[in-house]
Design an enzyme around this catalytic site. Structure first.
Site, PDB file in Angstrom:
ATOM      1  N   ASP A 149       0.604  -1.130   0.092  1.00 55.36           N
ATOM      2  CA  ASP A 149       0.516   0.143  -0.259  1.00 55.36           C
ATOM      3  C   ASP A 149       0.835   1.421  -0.280  1.00 55.36           C
ATOM      4  OD1 ASP A 149      -1.813  -1.501   0.122  1.00 55.36           O
ATOM      5  OD2 ASP A 149      -2.697  -0.993   1.693  1.00 55.36           O
TER       6      ASP A 149
ATOM      7  N   GLU B 145      -0.110  26.356 -16.711  1.00 59.95           N
ATOM      8  CA  GLU B 145      -1.644  26.826 -16.125  1.00 59.95           C
ATOM      9  C   GLU B 145      -1.790  27.881 -15.041  1.00 59.95           C
ATOM     10  OE1 GLU B 145      -5.608  25.128 -17.220  1.00 59.95           O
ATOM     11  OE2 GLU B 145      -4.343  23.266 -17.392  1.00 59.95           O
TER      12      GLU B 145
HETATM   13  N1  ASP Z   1      -2.697  -3.875   2.845  1.00 55.51           N
HETATM   14  C1  ASP Z   1      -1.644  -3.964   2.599  1.00 55.51           C
HETATM   15  C2  ASP Z   1      -0.887  -3.717   3.386  1.00 55.51           C
HETATM   16  O1  ASP Z   1       0.630  -2.872   2.441  1.00 55.51           O
HETATM   17  C3  ASP Z   1      -1.346  -4.516   1.403  1.00 55.51           C
HETATM   18  C4  ASP Z   1      -0.485  -5.618   0.671  1.00 55.51           C
HETATM   19  O2  ASP Z   1       0.662  -5.807   0.903  1.00 55.51           O
HETATM   20  O3  ASP Z   1      -0.408  -5.888  -0.203  1.00 55.51           O
HETATM   21  O4  ASP Z   1       0.970  -4.203   4.085  1.00 55.51           O
END
Ligand code: ASP
Length: 354
Positions: free
Chosen positions: A118, A311
């Site tokens: 994430d 812009e």
């Molecule tokens: N929620 C998880 C994390 O980032 C997702 C993952 O690892 O793919 O720890």
């Protein structure tokens, strides 16, 4: 503790003969720093929907990949065991310090970091700016938990170690290895919620490819990184507050003003299009910039460049254009930039260089 399920096709590859050749390569000393994520995740019920990140520790992960120990001399330690949605500045500082310690040791040739996907694009970029080494630093995660059917963690770990021991990795900085691709920390972003092909390097493309341990490298990174960066985390207890605000039709000034009142030293706008925003939002960030908050215009789009003075008249309004950096990476660079300066021109120069 539940035993990790090995992946039949992956095990078949390992048994197929490639492992014999690879076994001769096992002299590189890799330190694994584990932080959790889906790669260490377990489902409540094997094969079931949903899972909990950070359920297994690093020894479980390493021992679940056949012959990984023949590729390199691997030692591991658990820095934290969290889903990377819980990653924060404090853990970044702890992790970066630990990376700098281990790469300074003659006993480590390369570092492998396991991490959730994430926020991997943020952690990797942070590390790439503050770690001082030419030794390879490879980050690996997975989209499927360790107990899933066709878990991708074992092959990502295998490919990550293969990249870390490859001489071509030296001097390339921090890289992310997932789904047979290698990406530079600066360029990579997570673009899909659940696909194994989630990581892409939108504008510039990957740093290389991995095919069950065979590595093909593409161009060297072109931007400045930790080795030559002015950023140092020595003695740094915390990072300055930088908030990201998302642009949308009808965006008003309220949240911008609230962030400034709450003490943000920097703001990143995930603008529409080329870092654009409504007139009330633009007025509010201009007022914030006049009050000494450094404001970066980035974009909510997954690729392209936020051009300076295109812009929006950045020169007149005292703003910074993010160039290629998405909002999450812009926040990382702005936090580090603010440890050095609040001068808008100097910060813009950093956004051009890093
Ligand atoms: N929620 C998880 C994390 O980032 C997702 C993952 O690892 O793919 O720890």
């Amino acid at each position: 503790m539940r035993k990790l399920r090995l992946i039949a096709s992956f095990a078949a590859f390992i048994a197929s003969g490639s492992a014999v050749a690879l076994a001769e390569q096992g002299t590189t000393r890799i330190t694994v720093l584990a932080t959790g994520g889906t790669i260490a995740g377990a489902q409540a019920e094997e094969g079931g929907y949903g899972y909990k990140s950070g359920s297994f520790d690093i020894k479980d992960l390493i021992s679940a990949v056949p012959n990984l120990d023949k590729l390199a001399i691997i030692s591991g330690e658990q820095v934290v065991n969290i889903g990377s949605q819980d990653m924060n500045n404090e853990v970044w500082l702890t992790l970066a310090r630990r990376v700098n310690e281990v790469v300074a040791s003659p006993d480590t040739d390369a570092v492998l970091i396991t991490h959730g996907t994430d926020t991997m694009e943020e952690t990797s970029y942070f590390l790439s700016l503050v770690t001082k080494t030419t030794k390879p630093i490879i980050m690996v995660g997975s989209m499927r938990p360790a107990t899933a059917i066709s878990a991708d963690g074992p092959s990502n770990l295998f490919n990550g170690v293969s990249a870390a021991i490859n001489p071509g990795a030296v001097g390339r900085g921090v890289m992310v290895v997932l789904n047979d691709q290698i990406h530079y920390a600066r360029n990579v972003a997570k673009l899909n919620t659940t696909d194994v092909q989630t990581f892409q390097s939108g504008n510039r493309g990957p740093a290389g490819l991995t095919n069950t341990g065979a590595i093909t490298w593409f161009a060297m990174p072109e931007k400045k990184q930790g080795m030559t960066s002015e950023f140092s985390i020595d003695g740094l207890e915390q990072l300055p507050r930088v908030d990201i605000l998302y642009g949308n039709a009808g965006m008003n000034a309220d949240l911008i003003e609230a962030a400034v009142k709450l003490g943000a030293k920097g703001l990143v706008i995930a603008g529409v299009g080329d870092g654009n925003m409504t007139t009330p939002a633009l007025d509010a960030i201009t007022a914030a910039a006049k009050a000494g908050v450094v404001v970066v215009r980035s974009t909510r789009l997954p690729s392209g460049i936020v051009y300076r003075n295109n812009e929006v008249d950045d020169d007149a309004l005292g703003l910074v254009a993010s160039g290629e950096l998405n909002p999450a990476k812009s926040r990382v660079l702005l936090m580090l930039a603010l440890t050095r300066t609040t001068d808008v021109a100097a910060v813009q120069a950093m956004f051009n260089e890093y």
